[in-house]
Design a protein around this motif. Sequence first.
Motif, PDB file in Angstrom:
ATOM      1  N   GLY A 101       0.830  -1.198   0.000  1.00  0.00           N
ATOM      2  CA  GLY A 101       0.000   0.000   0.000  1.00  0.00           C
ATOM      3  C   GLY A 101       0.860   1.242   0.000  1.00  0.00           C
ATOM      4  O   GLY A 101       2.094   1.175   0.037  1.00  0.00           O
ATOM      5  N   ILE A 148       0.392   4.364   4.928  1.00  0.00           N
ATOM      6  CA  ILE A 148      -0.896   3.685   5.108  1.00  0.00           C
ATOM      7  C   ILE A 148      -0.948   2.922   6.424  1.00  0.00           C
ATOM      8  O   ILE A 148      -2.013   2.590   6.931  1.00  0.00           O
ATOM      9  CB  ILE A 148      -1.213   2.753   3.906  1.00  0.00           C
ATOM     10  N   TYR A 168      -3.563  -5.603   0.432  1.00  0.00           N
ATOM     11  CA  TYR A 168      -3.478  -4.201   0.024  1.00  0.00           C
ATOM     12  C   TYR A 168      -4.234  -3.366   1.046  1.00  0.00           C
ATOM     13  O   TYR A 168      -5.452  -3.469   1.173  1.00  0.00           O
ATOM     14  CB  TYR A 168      -4.067  -4.046  -1.377  1.00  0.00           C
ATOM     15  N   THR A 201      -5.692   0.099   2.397  1.00  0.00           N
ATOM     16  CA  THR A 201      -6.178   1.357   1.823  1.00  0.00           C
ATOM     17  C   THR A 201      -6.666   2.281   2.939  1.00  0.00           C
ATOM     18  O   THR A 201      -6.921   1.842   4.057  1.00  0.00           O
ATOM     19  CB  THR A 201      -7.350   1.116   0.841  1.00  0.00           C
ATOM     20  N   ASP A 207      -8.320   6.738   3.122  1.00  0.00           N
ATOM     21  CA  ASP A 207      -8.511   8.016   2.458  1.00  0.00           C
ATOM     22  C   ASP A 207      -7.165   8.744   2.372  1.00  0.00           C
ATOM     23  O   ASP A 207      -6.364   8.683   3.312  1.00  0.00           O
ATOM     24  CB  ASP A 207      -9.527   8.842   3.264  1.00  0.00           C
ATOM     25  N   TYR A 246      -0.478   8.027  -5.808  1.00  0.00           N
ATOM     26  CA  TYR A 246      -1.628   7.136  -5.673  1.00  0.00           C
ATOM     27  C   TYR A 246      -2.199   6.770  -7.046  1.00  0.00           C
ATOM     28  O   TYR A 246      -2.477   5.597  -7.323  1.00  0.00           O
ATOM     29  CB  TYR A 246      -2.705   7.786  -4.797  1.00  0.00           C
ATOM     30  N   LYS A 271      -2.297   2.832  -7.861  1.00  0.00           N
ATOM     31  CA  LYS A 271      -3.546   2.185  -7.426  1.00  0.00           C
ATOM     32  C   LYS A 271      -3.819   0.876  -8.173  1.00  0.00           C
ATOM     33  O   LYS A 271      -4.074  -0.161  -7.555  1.00  0.00           O
ATOM     34  CB  LYS A 271      -4.718   3.143  -7.585  1.00  0.00           C
ATOM     35  N   TYR A 286      -1.373  -1.889  -7.141  1.00  0.00           N
ATOM     36  CA  TYR A 286      -1.697  -2.463  -5.830  1.00  0.00           C
ATOM     37  C   TYR A 286      -2.823  -3.484  -5.966  1.00  0.00           C
ATOM     38  O   TYR A 286      -2.763  -4.570  -5.396  1.00  0.00           O
ATOM     39  CB  TYR A 286      -2.097  -1.387  -4.824  1.00  0.00           C
ATOM     40  N   GLU A 287      -3.838  -3.128  -6.728  1.00  0.00           N
ATOM     41  CA  GLU A 287      -4.973  -4.036  -6.915  1.00  0.00           C
ATOM     42  C   GLU A 287      -4.544  -5.299  -7.656  1.00  0.00           C
ATOM     43  O   GLU A 287      -4.987  -6.395  -7.326  1.00  0.00           O
ATOM     44  CB  GLU A 287      -6.105  -3.310  -7.639  1.00  0.00           C
ATOM     45  N   SER A 336      -2.665  -7.637  -5.217  1.00  0.00           N
ATOM     46  CA  SER A 336      -3.311  -8.045  -3.967  1.00  0.00           C
ATOM     47  C   SER A 336      -4.201  -9.269  -4.091  1.00  0.00           C
ATOM     48  O   SER A 336      -4.819  -9.509  -5.125  1.00  0.00           O
ATOM     49  CB  SER A 336      -4.128  -6.884  -3.397  1.00  0.00           C
ATOM     50  N   THR A 357      -8.047  -6.826  -0.238  1.00  0.00           N
ATOM     51  CA  THR A 357      -7.985  -5.380  -0.010  1.00  0.00           C
ATOM     52  C   THR A 357      -8.678  -5.085   1.308  1.00  0.00           C
ATOM     53  O   THR A 357      -9.795  -5.539   1.545  1.00  0.00           O
ATOM     54  CB  THR A 357      -8.669  -4.609  -1.161  1.00  0.00           C
ATOM     55  N   ASP A 403      -9.463  -1.941   4.194  1.00  0.00           N
ATOM     56  CA  ASP A 403      -9.429  -0.538   4.606  1.00  0.00           C
ATOM     57  C   ASP A 403      -8.744  -0.447   5.969  1.00  0.00           C
ATOM     58  O   ASP A 403      -9.154  -1.130   6.912  1.00  0.00           O
ATOM     59  CB  ASP A 403     -10.850   0.020   4.687  1.00  0.00           C
TER      60      ASP A 403
END
Length: 159
Positions: A7, A11, A96, A98, A100, A127, A131, A134-135, A138, A141, A143
């Motif tokens: 990430g 993060i 991953y 994540t 804000d 970012y 992004k 990262y996806e 992974s 994912t 938060d």
Amino acid sequence: MRIYLIGMPGIGKSTLGKVLAKQLNYEFIDMDQYIEMQACMFVDEIFDAYGEEHFRALERNTLAEFLHIDNIVIATGGGIIKNKQNKELLQGLCVYLTADLKDISSRLAESGIVRPLLKDNKLEELYIQRKDLYEYFSDLTVDNTNMDKAIEKIMEAVQ
């Protein structure tokens, strides 16, 4: 099992990783700190002296070393995904993290750690560049706005 945390810088990969490793009774390694110890230089010094490409080669070599270790949580550097070949070395659960961008920015400011790529790039630009990678890398994912909930979700995936 190996659990890799990926990430953005700031993060919370290292912070969450330490707690997660303790709960799982796993070893924890912060990859950037590991590389610093091996190189006897800080990451920003490696970037300044040898460039990003050299640092990325150190990351790749380090990932290969970790293939021989089980029951470990590894907080990778934020740019581990810049080399798509690293995906084959991330053998385990790749998580991953994540949050804000405002939260990430606040965490970065609080940490006071020098992030070499953020000297010349804005967090938002970094970012956008990363992004999708990262996806791609992974398996899960999560938060990381609330660390306890994030750890709970990872623990569910591990069991």
